[in-house]
Design a protein around this motif. Sequence first.
Motif, PDB file in Angstrom:
ATOM      1  N   LEU A 254       3.951   3.939   8.074  1.00  0.00           N
ATOM      2  CA  LEU A 254       3.254   2.676   7.804  1.00  0.00           C
ATOM      3  C   LEU A 254       4.192   1.554   7.371  1.00  0.00           C
ATOM      4  O   LEU A 254       3.815   0.403   7.397  1.00  0.00           O
ATOM      5  CB  LEU A 254       2.234   2.898   6.676  1.00  0.00           C
ATOM      6  N   PHE A 255       5.377   1.930   6.929  1.00  0.00           N
ATOM      7  CA  PHE A 255       6.331   0.911   6.474  1.00  0.00           C
ATOM      8  C   PHE A 255       7.120   0.450   7.703  1.00  0.00           C
ATOM      9  O   PHE A 255       7.884   1.234   8.280  1.00  0.00           O
ATOM     10  CB  PHE A 255       7.230   1.518   5.398  1.00  0.00           C
ATOM     11  N   PHE A 256       6.934  -0.827   8.068  1.00  0.00           N
ATOM     12  CA  PHE A 256       7.412  -1.247   9.394  1.00  0.00           C
ATOM     13  C   PHE A 256       8.930  -1.155   9.558  1.00  0.00           C
ATOM     14  O   PHE A 256       9.413  -0.886  10.655  1.00  0.00           O
ATOM     15  CB  PHE A 256       6.880  -2.643   9.747  1.00  0.00           C
ATOM     16  N   VAL A 257       9.683  -1.334   8.468  1.00  0.00           N
ATOM     17  CA  VAL A 257      11.148  -1.242   8.582  1.00  0.00           C
ATOM     18  C   VAL A 257      11.530   0.196   8.962  1.00  0.00           C
ATOM     19  O   VAL A 257      12.341   0.432   9.860  1.00  0.00           O
ATOM     20  CB  VAL A 257      11.836  -1.673   7.264  1.00  0.00           C
ATOM     21  N   ALA A 258      10.894   1.155   8.263  1.00  0.00           N
ATOM     22  CA  ALA A 258      11.165   2.573   8.555  1.00  0.00           C
ATOM     23  C   ALA A 258      10.699   2.903   9.973  1.00  0.00           C
ATOM     24  O   ALA A 258      11.385   3.628  10.715  1.00  0.00           O
ATOM     25  CB  ALA A 258      10.446   3.458   7.537  1.00  0.00           C
ATOM     26  N   TYR A 259       9.538   2.371  10.359  1.00  0.00           N
ATOM     27  CA  TYR A 259       9.016   2.655  11.703  1.00  0.00           C
ATOM     28  C   TYR A 259       9.986   2.155  12.779  1.00  0.00           C
ATOM     29  O   TYR A 259      10.279   2.865  13.751  1.00  0.00           O
ATOM     30  CB  TYR A 259       7.633   2.013  11.887  1.00  0.00           C
TER      31      TYR A 259
ATOM     32  N   PHE B 239       9.677   4.682   0.930  1.00  0.00           N
ATOM     33  CA  PHE B 239      10.604   5.180   1.944  1.00  0.00           C
ATOM     34  C   PHE B 239      11.885   5.656   1.260  1.00  0.00           C
ATOM     35  O   PHE B 239      12.768   4.868   0.934  1.00  0.00           O
ATOM     36  CB  PHE B 239      10.882   4.073   2.970  1.00  0.00           C
ATOM     37  N   VAL B 240      11.944   6.956   1.022  1.00  0.00           N
ATOM     38  CA  VAL B 240      13.144   7.591   0.454  1.00  0.00           C
ATOM     39  C   VAL B 240      13.512   8.711   1.421  1.00  0.00           C
ATOM     40  O   VAL B 240      12.860   9.755   1.447  1.00  0.00           O
ATOM     41  CB  VAL B 240      12.867   8.186  -0.949  1.00  0.00           C
ATOM     42  N   PRO B 241      14.507   8.494   2.276  1.00  0.00           N
ATOM     43  CA  PRO B 241      14.827   9.521   3.280  1.00  0.00           C
ATOM     44  C   PRO B 241      15.270  10.832   2.639  1.00  0.00           C
ATOM     45  O   PRO B 241      15.953  10.834   1.619  1.00  0.00           O
ATOM     46  CB  PRO B 241      15.965   8.892   4.083  1.00  0.00           C
ATOM     47  N   THR B 242      14.880  11.926   3.247  1.00  0.00           N
ATOM     48  CA  THR B 242      15.299  13.246   2.784  1.00  0.00           C
ATOM     49  C   THR B 242      16.777  13.423   3.134  1.00  0.00           C
ATOM     50  O   THR B 242      17.174  13.160   4.272  1.00  0.00           O
ATOM     51  CB  THR B 242      14.479  14.337   3.514  1.00  0.00           C
ATOM     52  N   PRO B 243      17.608  13.898   2.173  1.00  0.00           N
ATOM     53  CA  PRO B 243      19.019  14.139   2.518  1.00  0.00           C
ATOM     54  C   PRO B 243      19.110  15.129   3.685  1.00  0.00           C
ATOM     55  O   PRO B 243      18.328  16.083   3.746  1.00  0.00           O
ATOM     56  CB  PRO B 243      19.601  14.752   1.231  1.00  0.00           C
TER      57      PRO B 243
ATOM     58  N   GLY C 200       4.624  11.118   7.116  1.00  0.00           N
ATOM     59  CA  GLY C 200       5.276   9.895   6.618  1.00  0.00           C
ATOM     60  C   GLY C 200       6.717  10.020   7.043  1.00  0.00           C
ATOM     61  O   GLY C 200       7.576  10.416   6.267  1.00  0.00           O
ATOM     62  N   CYS C 201       6.962   9.724   8.330  1.00  0.00           N
ATOM     63  CA  CYS C 201       8.184  10.231   8.977  1.00  0.00           C
ATOM     64  C   CYS C 201       9.423   9.396   8.696  1.00  0.00           C
ATOM     65  O   CYS C 201      10.523   9.775   9.106  1.00  0.00           O
ATOM     66  CB  CYS C 201       7.964  10.365  10.471  1.00  0.00           C
ATOM     67  N   GLY C 202       9.282   8.249   8.011  1.00  0.00           N
ATOM     68  CA  GLY C 202      10.460   7.426   7.715  1.00  0.00           C
ATOM     69  C   GLY C 202      11.221   7.085   8.977  1.00  0.00           C
ATOM     70  O   GLY C 202      10.641   6.590   9.957  1.00  0.00           O
TER      71      GLY C 202
ATOM     72  N   TYR D   4       0.851  -1.206   0.000  1.00  0.00           N
ATOM     73  CA  TYR D   4       0.000   0.000   0.000  1.00  0.00           C
ATOM     74  C   TYR D   4       0.882   1.249   0.000  1.00  0.00           C
ATOM     75  O   TYR D   4       0.699   2.162  -0.791  1.00  0.00           O
ATOM     76  CB  TYR D   4      -0.924  -0.024   1.219  1.00  0.00           C
ATOM     77  N   VAL D   5       1.871   1.237   0.900  1.00  0.00           N
ATOM     78  CA  VAL D   5       2.756   2.401   1.023  1.00  0.00           C
ATOM     79  C   VAL D   5       3.515   2.640  -0.277  1.00  0.00           C
ATOM     80  O   VAL D   5       3.627   3.757  -0.756  1.00  0.00           O
ATOM     81  CB  VAL D   5       3.735   2.203   2.202  1.00  0.00           C
ATOM     82  N   PHE D   6       3.992   1.568  -0.901  1.00  0.00           N
ATOM     83  CA  PHE D   6       4.807   1.718  -2.106  1.00  0.00           C
ATOM     84  C   PHE D   6       3.987   2.143  -3.310  1.00  0.00           C
ATOM     85  O   PHE D   6       4.414   2.964  -4.103  1.00  0.00           O
ATOM     86  CB  PHE D   6       5.563   0.418  -2.406  1.00  0.00           C
TER      87      PHE D   6
HETATM   88  C1  LIG Z   1       9.564   9.850   0.868  1.00  0.00           C
HETATM   89  S1  LIG Z   1       9.529   9.070   2.463  1.00  0.00           S
HETATM   90  C2  LIG Z   1       9.971  10.424   3.505  1.00  0.00           C
HETATM   91  C3  LIG Z   1      10.459   9.992   4.859  1.00  0.00           C
HETATM   92  C4  LIG Z   1      10.788  11.121   5.839  1.00  0.00           C
HETATM   93  N1  LIG Z   1       9.693  12.075   5.959  1.00  0.00           N
HETATM   94  C5  LIG Z   1      12.036  11.865   5.470  1.00  0.00           C
HETATM   95  O1  LIG Z   1      11.917  13.052   5.220  1.00  0.00           O
HETATM   96  O2  LIG Z   1      13.116  11.274   5.439  1.00  0.00           O
HETATM   97  C6  LIG Z   1       7.765   8.932   2.737  1.00  0.00           C
HETATM   98  C7  LIG Z   1       7.402   8.021   3.882  1.00  0.00           C
HETATM   99  O3  LIG Z   1       6.006   8.127   4.118  1.00  0.00           O
HETATM  100  C8  LIG Z   1       5.503   6.858   4.490  1.00  0.00           C
HETATM  101  N2  LIG Z   1       4.055   6.879   4.187  1.00  0.00           N
HETATM  102  C9  LIG Z   1       3.462   6.968   2.973  1.00  0.00           C
HETATM  103  N3  LIG Z   1       2.121   7.021   3.077  1.00  0.00           N
HETATM  104  C10 LIG Z   1       1.854   6.969   4.418  1.00  0.00           C
HETATM  105  C11 LIG Z   1       0.651   7.013   5.186  1.00  0.00           C
HETATM  106  N4  LIG Z   1      -0.546   7.116   4.602  1.00  0.00           N
HETATM  107  N5  LIG Z   1       0.745   6.948   6.542  1.00  0.00           N
HETATM  108  C12 LIG Z   1       1.961   6.860   7.150  1.00  0.00           C
HETATM  109  N6  LIG Z   1       3.130   6.822   6.476  1.00  0.00           N
HETATM  110  C13 LIG Z   1       3.087   6.883   5.122  1.00  0.00           C
HETATM  111  C14 LIG Z   1       6.321   5.874   3.644  1.00  0.00           C
HETATM  112  O4  LIG Z   1       6.356   4.601   4.218  1.00  0.00           O
HETATM  113  C15 LIG Z   1       7.690   6.551   3.637  1.00  0.00           C
HETATM  114  O5  LIG Z   1       8.518   6.077   4.658  1.00  0.00           O
END
Ligand SMILES: C[S@@+](CC[C@H](N)C(=O)[O-])C[C@H]1O[C@@H](n2cnc3c(N)ncnc32)[C@H](O)[C@@H]1O
Length: 179
Positions: free
Chosen positions: A84-89, A33-37, A60-62, A25-27
């Motif tokens: 929502l992505f458990f590895v990132a969580y 999950f693409v961390p912000t530099p 979507g706090c990664g 779903y998340v993907f």
């Molecule tokens: C592009 S990453 C950004 C991560 C982080 N905010 C950062 O700046 O490094 C987006 C993240 O949002 C999470 N995400 C996407 N849709 C979501 C949702 N509906 N609820 C919670 N997390 C979500 C994804 O799993 C992913 O880790």
Amino acid sequence: MPLPLLIFWVILYIIAAILLIVTCYVFFIGAPFVPTPQRVVDKMIAAADLRPGMKILDPGCGDGRMLISAVRKFPTIKGVGYELFFVAYILGWFRTRKYKKNIQLLFRNSDYADLRGIDRVFCYMLPKPLARNAAKFKKGLKKGAKIISYAFQIEGWKPEKIIQSEPKKNYGPIYVYKI
Ligand SMILES: C[S@@+](CC[C@H](N)C(=O)[O-])C[C@H]1O[C@@H](n2cnc3c(N)ncnc32)[C@H](O)[C@@H]1O
């Protein structure tokens, strides 16, 4: 196979299936999950005009880097992150463990995030989920709250400020919106 062992395996398979569905779903619907530099994180925090005691949200706090950086700069800030992505969580949970007084990480869908009292929202999500969230932000955030979006614009909204990209360094622009 003894019954308790069978029950154990069935539960394990159900948990694995749920995690797989959530990850898909998340993907495919949300944002991967693409961390912000870190350099961009610092720029987003500078652009957010944070002040002590503010409440911030990363929907979507990664691995929690945005919240951690904000709290390091302003130790009285309270941050809430949804993931929502458990590895990132799990990564986020581990990285934020020193900041439990300030940062709350939730393994939940941010579509249902509580927006009450939030001063700043940090977004790094694809245009579609960003637009979906923006509609909720408009209704739920208080007047004067700001949304800081990395790389993607909110369609139809006029940014208060744009921090230009640095193509040579592969960084996209940052958009700041005010409610
Ligand atoms: C592009 S990453 C950004 C991560 C982080 N905010 C950062 O700046 O490094 C987006 C993240 O949002 C999470 N995400 C996407 N849709 C979501 C949702 N509906 N609820 C919670 N997390 C979500 C994804 O799993 C992913 O880790």
